[in-house]
Design an enzyme around this catalytic site. Structure first.
Site, PDB file in Angstrom:
ATOM      1  NE  ARG A   1      -2.403  -0.359   3.420  1.00  0.00           N
ATOM      2  CZ  ARG A   1      -2.915   0.647   4.101  1.00  0.00           C
ATOM      3  NH1 ARG A   1      -4.024   1.217   3.722  1.00  0.00           N
ATOM      4  NH2 ARG A   1      -2.308   1.078   5.180  1.00  0.00           N
TER       5      ARG A   1
ATOM      6  CB  SER B   1       5.958  -6.848   7.734  1.00  0.00           C
ATOM      7  OG  SER B   1       5.495  -5.597   8.177  1.00  0.00           O
TER       8      SER B   1
ATOM      9  CG  ASP C   1       3.678  -6.070  10.873  1.00  0.00           C
ATOM     10  OD1 ASP C   1       4.670  -6.301  11.597  1.00  0.00           O
ATOM     11  OD2 ASP C   1       2.995  -6.982  10.372  1.00  0.00           O
TER      12      ASP C   1
END
Ligand code: ADP
Ligand code: MG
Length: 481
Positions: free
Chosen positions: A93, A162, A215
């Site tokens: 994203r 991540s 994350d």
């Protein structure tokens, strides 16, 4: 007795035998998965001990206790235009946010999700980073006039990556290994920020990576922005992990300068925790042995979304084999790893219809099993309950372990403590999250638990990275005007 009656009696006896066998298997499962409070306390204590060991020396524990280089969490004063990139699984994203300081807060934000073509997950490093940088460049090009970059400044980015990284500063780190289906030549051992920066240059995108985080760190930062008392973040999604705020002086393996704040955020990598106190069954052992990473991520394999459904599948398979639970034949799909996904398990577990028709439909759709009785379906819900609650209660014990390490598990300080949680499992598996919360209260007692609050940090990891880019901007200290 006539022939028919004898036949019926034999069938009845056989059915009763099968149910007795099934009941025995279920009872054994229940006993082996049991998490009485005393056991949970042992798990919490073991977590605290391992945290100390992991902080003492590199490789001192199964818990890596990685130093994140984040020694300042967002305060709310952050101002300006910042970007974030969140790469963690099959999607990535792009996010942009205009921060308006204490008064303005998040003035405006926009995000775009892009799926990564599968061939890029196993291609070359160059191709993957070019793809990401190109999508980011397009996203930056769509920036509207309502976003404002201070005159003369370079755009800055927080990069949520991540995968296991050995961090070398707040904005650099080398990849230890790819996971989650990624397998790309030539990135392991490289600085992922340098790779991204080169790709951005190839795209003609003028952007500086100001923070590299994972994350859990992002969620901690996003949580802190909304609530000053957030000191722990837990991810419960495909995998599980936790991060928390530690006193810099309590990190013997840190030989760098002591940060001004006196604090350092630690990425625990708690999925790799293990202890003889963890309640393990034969199903867990075979799941582990047959996994891609045997012997690793044992805590994660008891708790997280990637595995819960598969544990249930393994129990059903044994019931089919040893108690002819689904009839004389063992349904073939029961033998295929990961056919039962955790969202399907969760749907069955939450089935509130009187005839458990969601369970019936899932069994049909997932395994091709039809003609189940209500009693069978109830048994399956019981299995989901045992497996999910064991995971939730162990996660709660892990949180108590962190609270102990922070000295926040007693009434002494009475300070408010907030735990930011995120991830698909926490968000969607309501019985799991509720059980986690109630177990936390049970372990802490009424008085302490009234000071310990769990919040859902919705998409903390995206906005958190942008906030960390802001708090680690190259322009800090330079007047806004
Ligand atoms: P990731 O961990 O890959 O970043 P998420 O945080 O979105 O992604 O978590 C996705 C995981 O959450 C899935 O793999 C699944 O195990 C779990 N999950 C998603 N939806 C549900 C659901 N409805 N019920 C239970 N678990 C779910
Ligand atoms: Mg995620």
């Amino acid at each position: 007795m006539g022939k028919v009656a004898v036949g019926a009696a034999v069938v009845c006896a056989a059915t009763a035998g099968r149910w007795a066998r099934a009941a025995a298997i279920l009872k054994e499962l229940e006993e082996k998965c049991a998490t009485p409070i005393g056991k949970l306390r042992h798990v919490a204590d073991a977590m605290t001990v391992e945290m100390h060991a992991g902080l003492a020396s590199e490789g001192g524990s199964k818990l890596k206790m990685l130093i994140s280089y984040v020694d300042n969490l967002p305060t709310g004063d952050e101002k300006g235009l910042f970007y974030a990139l969140d790469l963690g699984g099959t999607n990535f994203r792009c996010l942009r946010v205009q921060l308006g300081g204490k008064e303005g807060r998040v003035v405006k934000q926009e995000a775009e999700e892009v799926s990564i073509p599968p061939h890029l997950m196993v291609g070359s490093s160059h191709e993957l980073f070019d793809f990401i940088a190109s999508a980011l460049a397009k996203f930056v090009a769509s920036e509207g006039d309502d976003y404002q970059l201070s005159v003369g400044r370079q755009r800055e980015l927080g990069f949520t990556f991540s995968f296991p990284v050995k961090q070398t500063s707040i904005c650099s780190g080398t990849l230890i290994k790819w996971t989650k289906g990624f397998s790309i030549d030539g990135t392991v051992g490289e600085d992922v920020v340098a790779e991204l920066t080169k790709a951005m240059e190839r795209q003609g995108l003028d952007m500086r990576v100001a923070a590299l985080v994972n994350d859990t760190i992002g969620t901690l930062a996003g949580g802190r922005y909304n609530d000053n008392d957030v000191v722990i973040a837990v991810i419960l999604g495909t995998g599980t992990n936790a991060a928390y705020v530690e006193r810099a002086q309590a990190i013997p393996k840190w030989h760098g300068l002591l940060p001004k704040s006196g604090e350092m955020v630690i990425n625990m990598e708690w999925g790799n925790f293990r202890s003889s106190h963890l309640p393990m069954t034969e199903y867990d052992h075979t799941l582990d042995v047959e996994s891609l990473n045997p012997g690793e991520q044992i805590f994660e394999k008891l708790i997280s979304g990637m595995y819960l459904g598969d544990i249930v599948r393994r129990v059903l398979w044994r019931l089919a084999e040893e108690a002819s639970f689904f009839g004389d034949n063992v349904p073939s799909k029961l033998q295929v790893p990961f056919t039962l996904r955790t969202p399907d398990m969760s749907a069955m577990h939450h089935d509130s219809s009187s005839d458990l028709r969601v369970v019936a439909n899932k069994l049909r759709d997932v395994f091709g099993i039809t003609n189940t009785s209500l009693k069978m379906r109830k048994t399956i819900v019981d299995i989901c309950d045992i497996v999910a609650k064991r995971g939730a209660r162990l996660a709660a014990a892990g949180v108590v372990g962190i609270l102990k390490k922070q000295g926040r598990d007693t009434v002494a300080g009475k300070q408010r403590t907030v735990v930011a949680m995120d991830g698909g499992l926490f968000e969607h598996y309501t019985i799991f999250s509720k059980c986690l919360e109630s177990t936390l209260s049970e372990m802490l007692g009424d008085e302490v638990s009234s000071h310990v609050i769990i919040t859902h940090a919705n998409d903390g990891s995206g906005i958190g990275a942008a906030l960390l880019a802001a708090s680690h901007s190259q322009y800090l200290g330079i007047d806004e005007s």
